[in-house]
Design a protein around this motif. Structure first.
Motif, PDB file in Angstrom:
ATOM      1  N   TRP A 112       0.863  -1.181   0.000  1.00  0.00           N
ATOM      2  CA  TRP A 112       0.000   0.000   0.000  1.00  0.00           C
ATOM      3  C   TRP A 112       0.895   1.225   0.000  1.00  0.00           C
ATOM      4  N   THR A 113       0.725   2.094  -0.988  1.00  0.00           N
ATOM      5  CA  THR A 113       1.519   3.314  -1.096  1.00  0.00           C
ATOM      6  C   THR A 113       0.609   4.519  -0.951  1.00  0.00           C
ATOM      7  N   VAL A 114       0.947   5.409  -0.016  1.00  0.00           N
ATOM      8  CA  VAL A 114       0.272   6.704   0.061  1.00  0.00           C
ATOM      9  C   VAL A 114       1.131   7.651  -0.766  1.00  0.00           C
ATOM     10  N   ALA A 115       0.555   8.140  -1.868  1.00  0.00           N
ATOM     11  CA  ALA A 115       1.299   8.962  -2.817  1.00  0.00           C
ATOM     12  C   ALA A 115       1.665  10.318  -2.229  1.00  0.00           C
ATOM     13  N   GLY A 116       2.661  10.929  -2.826  1.00  0.00           N
ATOM     14  CA  GLY A 116       3.050  12.277  -2.439  1.00  0.00           C
ATOM     15  C   GLY A 116       4.328  12.299  -1.635  1.00  0.00           C
ATOM     16  N   SER A 117       4.606  13.472  -1.083  1.00  0.00           N
ATOM     17  CA  SER A 117       5.840  13.651  -0.305  1.00  0.00           C
ATOM     18  C   SER A 117       5.558  14.266   1.060  1.00  0.00           C
ATOM     19  N   SER A 118       4.359  14.043   1.559  1.00  0.00           N
ATOM     20  CA  SER A 118       3.973  14.574   2.865  1.00  0.00           C
ATOM     21  C   SER A 118       4.501  13.670   3.980  1.00  0.00           C
ATOM     22  N   PRO A 119       4.368  14.113   5.233  1.00  0.00           N
ATOM     23  CA  PRO A 119       4.795  13.261   6.354  1.00  0.00           C
ATOM     24  C   PRO A 119       4.046  11.931   6.428  1.00  0.00           C
ATOM     25  N   ASN A 140       4.343  -2.363   3.640  1.00  0.00           N
ATOM     26  CA  ASN A 140       4.753  -3.596   2.978  1.00  0.00           C
ATOM     27  C   ASN A 140       3.890  -4.811   3.254  1.00  0.00           C
ATOM     28  N   SER A 141       2.773  -4.630   3.966  1.00  0.00           N
ATOM     29  CA  SER A 141       1.844  -5.728   4.210  1.00  0.00           C
ATOM     30  C   SER A 141       0.545  -5.142   4.764  1.00  0.00           C
ATOM     31  N   LYS A 142      -0.492  -5.960   4.786  1.00  0.00           N
ATOM     32  CA  LYS A 142      -1.757  -5.535   5.376  1.00  0.00           C
ATOM     33  C   LYS A 142      -1.556  -5.192   6.848  1.00  0.00           C
ATOM     34  N   THR A 143      -0.817  -6.022   7.562  1.00  0.00           N
ATOM     35  CA  THR A 143      -0.560  -5.777   8.981  1.00  0.00           C
ATOM     36  C   THR A 143       0.175  -4.460   9.188  1.00  0.00           C
ATOM     37  N   ASP A 144       1.180  -4.204   8.356  1.00  0.00           N
ATOM     38  CA  ASP A 144       1.941  -2.955   8.429  1.00  0.00           C
ATOM     39  C   ASP A 144       1.013  -1.762   8.227  1.00  0.00           C
ATOM     40  N   LEU A 145       0.146  -1.826   7.223  1.00  0.00           N
ATOM     41  CA  LEU A 145      -0.793  -0.740   6.953  1.00  0.00           C
ATOM     42  C   LEU A 145      -1.732  -0.532   8.136  1.00  0.00           C
ATOM     43  N   MET A 146      -2.291  -1.613   8.640  1.00  0.00           N
ATOM     44  CA  MET A 146      -3.257  -1.507   9.735  1.00  0.00           C
ATOM     45  C   MET A 146      -2.607  -0.923  10.994  1.00  0.00           C
ATOM     46  N   GLU A 147      -1.404  -1.378  11.321  1.00  0.00           N
ATOM     47  CA  GLU A 147      -0.736  -0.925  12.546  1.00  0.00           C
ATOM     48  C   GLU A 147      -0.188   0.492  12.445  1.00  0.00           C
ATOM     49  N   VAL A 157      -6.809  -7.894  -3.209  1.00  0.00           N
ATOM     50  CA  VAL A 157      -6.042  -6.711  -3.579  1.00  0.00           C
ATOM     51  C   VAL A 157      -4.589  -6.945  -3.179  1.00  0.00           C
ATOM     52  N   THR A 158      -3.702  -6.810  -4.164  1.00  0.00           N
ATOM     53  CA  THR A 158      -2.280  -7.061  -3.908  1.00  0.00           C
ATOM     54  C   THR A 158      -1.445  -5.785  -3.881  1.00  0.00           C
ATOM     55  N   GLU A 159      -1.988  -4.717  -4.470  1.00  0.00           N
ATOM     56  CA  GLU A 159      -1.243  -3.463  -4.499  1.00  0.00           C
ATOM     57  C   GLU A 159      -2.222  -2.297  -4.582  1.00  0.00           C
ATOM     58  N   VAL A 160      -1.927  -1.232  -3.825  1.00  0.00           N
ATOM     59  CA  VAL A 160      -2.769  -0.036  -3.833  1.00  0.00           C
ATOM     60  C   VAL A 160      -1.866   1.186  -3.862  1.00  0.00           C
ATOM     61  N   THR A 161      -2.238   2.151  -4.679  1.00  0.00           N
ATOM     62  CA  THR A 161      -1.674   3.494  -4.574  1.00  0.00           C
ATOM     63  C   THR A 161      -2.830   4.393  -4.192  1.00  0.00           C
ATOM     64  N   ALA A 162      -2.691   5.064  -3.051  1.00  0.00           N
ATOM     65  CA  ALA A 162      -3.754   5.904  -2.508  1.00  0.00           C
ATOM     66  C   ALA A 162      -3.395   7.369  -2.695  1.00  0.00           C
ATOM     67  N   PHE A 163      -4.316   8.103  -3.311  1.00  0.00           N
ATOM     68  CA  PHE A 163      -4.190   9.537  -3.471  1.00  0.00           C
ATOM     69  C   PHE A 163      -5.248  10.179  -2.583  1.00  0.00           C
ATOM     70  N   LEU A 164      -4.869  11.196  -1.823  1.00  0.00           N
ATOM     71  CA  LEU A 164      -5.784  11.877  -0.921  1.00  0.00           C
ATOM     72  C   LEU A 164      -5.205  13.228  -0.567  1.00  0.00           C
ATOM     73  N   ASP A 165      -5.983  14.032   0.154  1.00  0.00           N
ATOM     74  CA  ASP A 165      -5.472  15.308   0.629  1.00  0.00           C
ATOM     75  C   ASP A 165      -4.629  15.013   1.865  1.00  0.00           C
ATOM     76  N   THR A 166      -3.339  14.837   1.639  1.00  0.00           N
ATOM     77  CA  THR A 166      -2.448  14.465   2.750  1.00  0.00           C
ATOM     78  C   THR A 166      -2.309  15.592   3.762  1.00  0.00           C
ATOM     79  N   TYR A 167      -2.565  16.825   3.356  1.00  0.00           N
ATOM     80  CA  TYR A 167      -2.530  17.941   4.306  1.00  0.00           C
ATOM     81  C   TYR A 167      -3.614  17.757   5.365  1.00  0.00           C
TER      82      TYR A 167
END
Length: 162
Positions: free
Chosen positions: A59-66, A72-79, A138-148
């Motif tokens: 799972w990738t959160v796009a952009g260059s924000s904090p 690298n895994s569902k567990t990583d994303l959830m935690e 789902v094996t891969e996600v790129t998420a775009f959102l208002d990171t601000y």
């Protein structure tokens, strides 16, 4: 090659081509239905879209924000992402799907999420998730959102211990 053999070869080629297109369209529809049902379940408090993730999903959160990074895994994303966000919300995020588009093994969903933060201020964001499926997961996600907006929530609101 005589005419009969050419016609037969052409007919077989068309059968294989048609079967591949049909299989691709079926996968698109199946994956779209899975996403649509997962969002419906989420709206009804019966799960979330995260239920569709394979254990080793990236799972990738796009952009260059904090908050932009790769999980690298569902567990990583959830935690590291979902729980810290949820711990700052007084209400769960309520999703509203604006559109779903599919091509081959990819489903793209544009949606709005609304919640109330623990400080009683609204958390409203718009998301676009580009999801790649394999065998119904789902094996891969790129998420775009208002990171601000997300970064503001994470900095402004102290989390409740879960």
């Amino acid at each position: 090659m005589n005419l009969a053999w050419r016609v037969q070869a052409l007919a077989l080629s068309l059968v294989f081509l048609t079967n591949n297109v049909w299989a691709s369209e079926n996968a698109e529809h199946a994956n779209t239905d899975l996403v649509r049902q997962a969002f419906t379940n989420w709206q009804q408090g019966k799960g979330t879209v995260f239920d569709l993730l394979a254990p080793d999903a990236i799972w990738t959160v796009a952009g260059s924000s904090p908050v932009s990074t790769v999980y690298n895994s569902k567990t990583d994303l959830m935690e590291r992402a979902v729980r810290p966000i949820s711990a700052r919300l007084a209400t769960p995020i309520s999703p509203t799907v604006r559109s779903i588009i599919a091509e081959d093994d990819v489903v793209v969903v544009l949606w709005n999420g609304k919640a109330t933060a623990l400080d009683q201020r609204p958390y409203n964001n718009t998301y676009l998730w580009h999801m790649t499926f394999k065998d119904g997961r789902v094996t891969e996600v790129t998420a775009f959102l208002d990171t601000y907006v997300l970064d503001d929530l994470l900095r402004r609101v102290k989390p409740v211990q879960q």
